[in-house]
Design a protein around this motif. Structure first.
Motif, mmCIF file in Angstrom:
data_model
loop_
_atom_site.group_PDB
_atom_site.id
_atom_site.type_symbol
_atom_site.label_atom_id
_atom_site.label_comp_id
_atom_site.label_asym_id
_atom_site.label_seq_id
_atom_site.Cartn_x
_atom_site.Cartn_y
_atom_site.Cartn_z
ATOM 1 N N ARG A 107 0.831 -1.195 0.000
ATOM 2 C CA ARG A 107 0.000 0.000 0.000
ATOM 3 C C ARG A 107 0.872 1.254 0.000
ATOM 4 N NH1 ARG A 107 -5.353 1.023 2.097
ATOM 5 N NH2 ARG A 107 -5.402 -1.176 2.672
ATOM 6 N N PHE A 108 0.419 2.273 -0.725
ATOM 7 C CA PHE A 108 1.066 3.582 -0.738
ATOM 8 C C PHE A 108 0.071 4.615 -0.262
ATOM 9 C CE2 PHE A 108 2.230 7.454 -3.405
ATOM 10 C CZ PHE A 108 3.234 7.869 -2.543
ATOM 11 N N VAL A 109 0.495 5.437 0.718
ATOM 12 C CA VAL A 109 -0.372 6.446 1.318
ATOM 13 C C VAL A 109 0.284 7.817 1.161
ATOM 14 C CG1 VAL A 109 -1.536 7.234 3.407
ATOM 15 C CG2 VAL A 109 -1.273 4.781 2.976
ATOM 16 N N PRO A 110 -0.046 8.567 0.106
ATOM 17 C CA PRO A 110 0.463 9.932 -0.011
ATOM 18 C C PRO A 110 -0.438 10.904 0.736
ATOM 19 C CG PRO A 110 -0.728 9.348 -2.006
ATOM 20 C CD PRO A 110 -0.808 8.144 -1.088
ATOM 21 N N LEU A 111 0.162 11.843 1.445
ATOM 22 C CA LEU A 111 -0.584 12.894 2.135
ATOM 23 C C LEU A 111 -0.137 14.235 1.591
ATOM 24 C CD1 LEU A 111 -1.424 13.237 5.894
ATOM 25 C CD2 LEU A 111 -0.393 15.153 4.688
ATOM 26 N N ASP A 112 -1.099 15.055 1.193
ATOM 27 C CA ASP A 112 -0.776 16.378 0.661
ATOM 28 C C ASP A 112 -1.955 17.306 0.928
ATOM 29 O OD1 ASP A 112 1.514 17.518 -1.292
ATOM 30 O OD2 ASP A 112 -0.374 18.506 -1.758
ATOM 31 N N VAL A 113 -1.657 18.606 1.052
ATOM 32 C CA VAL A 113 -2.705 19.575 1.346
ATOM 33 C C VAL A 113 -3.547 19.903 0.113
ATOM 34 C CG1 VAL A 113 -1.347 21.666 0.898
ATOM 35 C CG2 VAL A 113 -3.141 21.700 2.657
ATOM 36 N N SER A 114 -3.004 19.669 -1.089
ATOM 37 C CA SER A 114 -3.703 19.989 -2.327
ATOM 38 C C SER A 114 -4.434 18.760 -2.852
ATOM 39 C CB SER A 114 -2.716 20.491 -3.385
ATOM 40 O OG SER A 114 -3.324 20.564 -4.648
#
Length: 324
Positions: free
Chosen positions: A109-116
């Motif tokens: 699993r890949f979990v990217p976190l970003d404000v946009s």
């Protein structure tokens, strides 16, 4: 194409309210400042991507060099089933970690976190298309506020790359490391990129390039104030500068007023006066020494298991594990 899901923990209205709060606080201070996160709207992110390709801007190349040579070792040491990337952006360097984790046979699993949300959705879709069988679970949020919402099964590897930790003040760094530690279980991992102290000329050039791309990136925060809060500010009325603070060992990016002016920001119900030559600090970028990185991580409850630099020792990458 892999499964893609996205959780939204900060919408446009909340983002505007956060900007309003920061503008009121920062531009009312005796020495004016704005948080660096407001440099990164869609336009700012595009400008920063250009910065990473400039000859003066070494951090991206140096960190990529380390990841290219050490990603297989990172995968073997951590056996991570979930890779979390904080402030993911385009996730370009993260592909080296994804490739290694998948080759090792553990990454699921890949979990990217970003404000946009827009940038995150585009990045998540691109990763899902490139890595069939890898679940992609994006999180729209702020990594200083929404770490509790990170999904995934242990052991997780949280990657915080690009030297972004340098944008935090020392007290903020301590709080951030403690927050990361609090959402991880014993034995889980943090991969941290830190730019290192070096000669002043190299440091300043990296934040004030000859083509003026960084200057335009710095002034982008004024465009954000115009578009989001209706500010009547002229970005061209400010000069960009990069200042090395030798005592604190950080670069300050500043916007300095070319003449006296009054700026009205109706969206924040604020009027701001600038004297001739007065500046706004728009970013700090702290530079580190290996012993300092180790001490800060140790204080937060981590044990540094690996420390690497590029061939020229410009940039550091540390692999730390949560203490039992």
């Amino acid at each position: 194409m892999s499964e893609v899901s996205i959780d939204v923990h900060r919408d446009g209205a909340e983002l505007t309210e956060a900007l309003r709060h920061d503008v009121r606080e920062g531009l009312s201070a005796p020495v004016k400042w704005l948080p660096s996160r407001w440099l990164y709207d869609a336009r700012g992110s595009e400008l920063f991507d250009r910065i990473t390709t400039l000859p003066e801007y070494y951090p991206t190349r140096a960190e990529r060099e380390i990841l290219a040579t050490r990603s297989a070792e990172i995968a073997a040491v951590t056996s991570a089933t979930t890779l979390v990337e904080l402030g993911s952006g385009s996730s370009e360097k993260t592909r080296l970690l994804l490739d290694a984790g998948i080759a090792h046979g553990t990454l699921r699993r890949f979990v990217p976190l970003d404000v946009s949300e827009t940038a995150l959705a585009a990045s998540a879709d691109a990763i899902a298309a490139e890595y069939p069988g890898l679940a992609v679970h994006g999180v729209v949020g702020d990594f200083t506020e929404h770490l509790d919402f990170l999904p995934g099964t242990a052991p997780r590897l949280v990657a915080f790359l690009g030297g972004t930790i340098g944008n935090f003040l020392p007290g903020e760094r301590a709080k951030f490391f403690t927050s990361v530690r609090s959402v991880l279980s014993a034995g889980e991992w943090l991969l941290l990129g830190t730019d290192l102290v070096k000669d002043v000329d190299t440091l300043v050039a990296a934040y004030d390039d000859s083509q003026g791309v960084t200057a335009e990136f710095d002034r982008n925060v004024l465009h954000v104030l115009r578009t989001r809060l209706g500010a009547d500010v002229d970005p061209a009325a400010f000069d960009h500068e990069a200042h090395w603070d030798a005592q604190r060992e950080w670069i300050e990016m500043r916007l300095r007023a070319r003449h006296p002016m009054t700026v009205r920001i109706p969206g924040a119900n604020l009027t701001v006066h600038f004297e001739d030559g007065e500046y706004v600090r728009t970013e700090i970028s702290a530079k580190f020494r290996p012993e300092g990185v180790r001490a800060e991580l140790t204080d937060a409850g981590f044990v540094v298991r690996r420390w690497w630099t590029d061939a020229q020792q410009r940039f550091g990458l540390s692999l730390a594990q949560v203490r039992d």
